[in-house]
Write an enzyme that holds these catalytic residues in place. Structure first.
Site, mmCIF file in Angstrom:
data_model
loop_
_atom_site.group_PDB
_atom_site.id
_atom_site.type_symbol
_atom_site.label_atom_id
_atom_site.label_comp_id
_atom_site.label_asym_id
_atom_site.label_seq_id
_atom_site.Cartn_x
_atom_site.Cartn_y
_atom_site.Cartn_z
ATOM 1 N N HIS A 19 22.500 5.955 0.553
ATOM 2 C CA HIS A 19 22.325 7.405 0.522
ATOM 3 C C HIS A 19 23.498 8.038 1.258
ATOM 4 C CE1 HIS A 19 20.594 11.375 0.882
ATOM 5 N NE2 HIS A 19 19.626 11.011 0.057
ATOM 6 N N SER A 60 0.826 -1.211 0.000
ATOM 7 C CA SER A 60 0.000 0.000 0.000
ATOM 8 C C SER A 60 0.860 1.261 0.000
ATOM 9 C CB SER A 60 -0.948 0.003 1.200
ATOM 10 O OG SER A 60 -0.194 0.037 2.398
ATOM 11 N N LYS A 75 0.802 -5.467 4.775
ATOM 12 C CA LYS A 75 1.162 -6.175 6.013
ATOM 13 C C LYS A 75 1.082 -5.286 7.249
ATOM 14 C CE LYS A 75 6.180 -5.576 5.702
ATOM 15 N NZ LYS A 75 7.470 -6.231 5.743
ATOM 16 N N ARG A 98 20.827 4.676 -9.163
ATOM 17 C CA ARG A 98 19.602 5.439 -9.444
ATOM 18 C C ARG A 98 19.839 6.941 -9.335
ATOM 19 N NH1 ARG A 98 15.716 7.567 -6.167
ATOM 20 N NH2 ARG A 98 16.473 6.477 -4.317
HETATM 21 C C1 SIN Z 1 16.392 12.368 -0.937
HETATM 22 O O1 SIN Z 1 15.564 13.223 -0.691
HETATM 23 O O2 SIN Z 1 17.598 12.572 -0.918
HETATM 24 C C2 SIN Z 1 15.919 10.992 -1.256
HETATM 25 C C3 SIN Z 1 15.181 10.978 -2.521
HETATM 26 C C4 SIN Z 1 15.575 9.797 -3.341
HETATM 27 O O3 SIN Z 1 15.963 8.764 -2.788
HETATM 28 O O4 SIN Z 1 15.566 9.898 -4.567
#
Ligand code: SIN
Length: 517
Positions: free
Chosen positions: A232, A11, A38, A374
């Protein structure tokens, strides 16, 4: 057995968007949609997305520029057809979201566009400053709740039911009653999100346990690109505080990375400095942490306009302030954290898997639109682009459509070793993955992780409740990530091997697993 036209598992934004579109289609000719989730309806990963959703809608921008940036970030493994679909259909999906009521931030009456790493110009739409995912999720979930879509919360999909090689339905466990129920459907859409909980340090919530990927693998679906796990660069690093995401958009607004000695270091690593692609910034931070002997670097926004920081990043400002850190006065301690599963269930650009009737979209799917790395904020875009296409396909495709063409070279995971070790805790899996299958990898470490995961896999009892299912699925995903990382003897995008530090042309291909291949 209850029977539905569509069963959608998950969801988050991909699942709810697919459910709403399916409902709209069926309203014209009758039919039913079931969403299984879930947790509670809003308990998902996408709601935590801060930065925004990328789309080439600016006056200077074009689908071609967005496509070029996506391909450049993806380090040679982006599928150009999927990326073209993403860039060319972005503006239409943004129009849809605006129509549905997503309140994107505006500037002088136009949608405001922000900048993030590796985008050649400002292209990121945001809502509530840094609460884009939350606004999208809440808009879609309130529409879903007002519609006659059936939503079963606290219900975990545990098994795909097949008949003659085609999807016939899904088995699901009600967490409250402990009972399993079979549901029949024509179309099963997995939109279960990623597997960030594989890692000890992650921006992802507890629910990101790779259930859909493991479920699809067990059913015989192809799983691709699992070695490419995005870290990240900037998660808050404060003792005793969860690794809260500090959006890439903060660097897009002019935030600077400095080490604990106060030295700005990114220009030493890449000409694009703080706005280099994520994999480069994450590794540069790790290197700087090692060189300075610190467990963090600092993200400094104290030189930016104070009011702008507070209005543009209200969530980050408030969260840090609650921890006693005023980011307009002091730099933010940050370090990298696991963030996004670029691999997943292999699909074509219509969300079709190699199993007829089984579809996937969102983070659990892998169209190869992200390749090996990505581009920031392409993930929210991906959810709506491919959810729409799944529904389009189920309406338009001939009934005997066979799904995505199988790849020739899918490989099976090696057999699990005999059980000699006790079954692991989630924390043990996370530590193993962080220490041995993290930002910088090498063959010895990966081999050790492979052996341990294999033994854990064999030691796990048959799961009977949600925590046990989640652990089993994490171990399965951990094996897929580790095996792929061991096989790929090169460095490319988010996958860095210190024993093979360069990319190799012969590795410009995907690694695909299929059970019993
Ligand atoms: C972010 O705001 O840095 C994360 C956005 C994303 O993972 O593309």
């Amino acid at each position: 057995m209850e029977r539905y036209d569509y069963i959608i598992v998950g969801s988050g934004i991909a699942g709810l968007y697919a459910a709403l579109l399916a409902r709209e289609q069926l309203a014209r000719r009758g039919g039913s949609v079931l969403v299984l989730t879930k947790g509670s309806i809003d308990d998902c990963n996408t709601r935590w997305a801060q930065g925004g959703i990328a789309a080439p809608i600016g006056a200077e921008d074009s689908a071609q520029r967005h496509l070029d940036d996506t391909i450049a970030a993806g380090a040679g493994l982006v599928d150009p057809i999927a990326a073209r679909v993403l860039a060319e259909e972005a503006a239409d999906r943004i129009d849809d979201l605006v129509r549905l009521g997503v309140p994107f931030d505006t500037l002088h009456g136009e949608i405001a566009l922000a900048r993030e790493g590796a985008h050649s110009l400002p292209r990121i739409l945001h809502a509530g400053g840094d609460s884009t995912g939350a606004h999208m999720e809440l808009t879609l979930s309130s529409l879903a709740q007002q519609s006659n879509i059936t939503v079963l919360e606290f219900t975990l999909a545990t098994e795909t039911l097949l008949e003659g090689g085609r999807v016939a339905g899904v088995r699901a466990l009600n967490e409250r009653s402990g009972r399993s129920t079979d549901y029949a459907c024509r179309h099963l859409v997995l939109a279960t999100g990623g597997a960030g909980q594989l890692y000890r340090v992650t921006t992802n919530p507890d629910v990101a346990t790779g259930n859909g990927i493991a479920l699809a693998y067990r059913a015989g679906a192809e799983i691709m690109d699992m070695e490419f796990f995005q870290f990240h660069p900037t998660a808050l690093k404060l003792t005793g505080v969860q690794p809260f995401l500090i959006s890439e958009a903060v660097r897009g607004e002019g935030g600077l990375l400095i080490d604990v000695n106060g030295v700005r270091f990114m220009p030493e690593y890449d000409d694009r400095a703080e706005l280099a692609p994520r994999d480069i910034v994450a590794r540069a931070i790790l290197d700087r942490m090692q060189k300075t002997g610190a467990d963090h670097v600092l993200l400094d926004v104290t030189g930016l306009d104070q009011a702008r920081v507070i209005t543009r990043f209200p969530q980050i400002y408030r969260f840090c302030l609650d921890q006693g850190l005023d980011i307009t006065r002091r730099p933010i301690p940050v370090s990298p954290a696991a963030h996004y599963t670029m691999g997943g269930i292999r699909t074509n650009v219509w969300g079709e898997t190699n199993i007829p009737g089984l579809y996937a979209c969102g983070e659990c799917a892998c169209t190869a639109v992200h390749g090996a790395n990505r581009l920031a904020s392409n993930s929210l875009l991906e959810t709506v682009i491919f959810a729409k296409r799944v529904v389009q396909r189920t309406i338009e495709a001939p009934p005997d459509s066979v799904g995505a063409e199988p790849t020739a070279d899918a490989i099976d995971l090696s057999e699990a070793a005999p059980a000699e070790t006790p079954s692991p805790s989630r924390q043990a899996v996370q530590s193993l993955m962080w220490d041995h299958v993290g930002i910088v990898r090498d063959g010895d470490s990966l081999s050790r992780a492979k052996a341990t995961l294999s033994a854990w896999h064999a030691a796990l009892p048959k799961p009977t409740d949600r925590p046990a299912h989640e652990l089993t699925d994490l171990v399965a995903c951990g094996r897929l990530v580790t095996e792929a990382a061991l096989i790929r003897e090169e460095s490319r995008g988010a996958h860095f091997r210190s024993d093979f530090p360069q990319p190799h042309e012969e590795w410009r291909r995907h690694i695909v697993f299929r059970k019993g291949a």
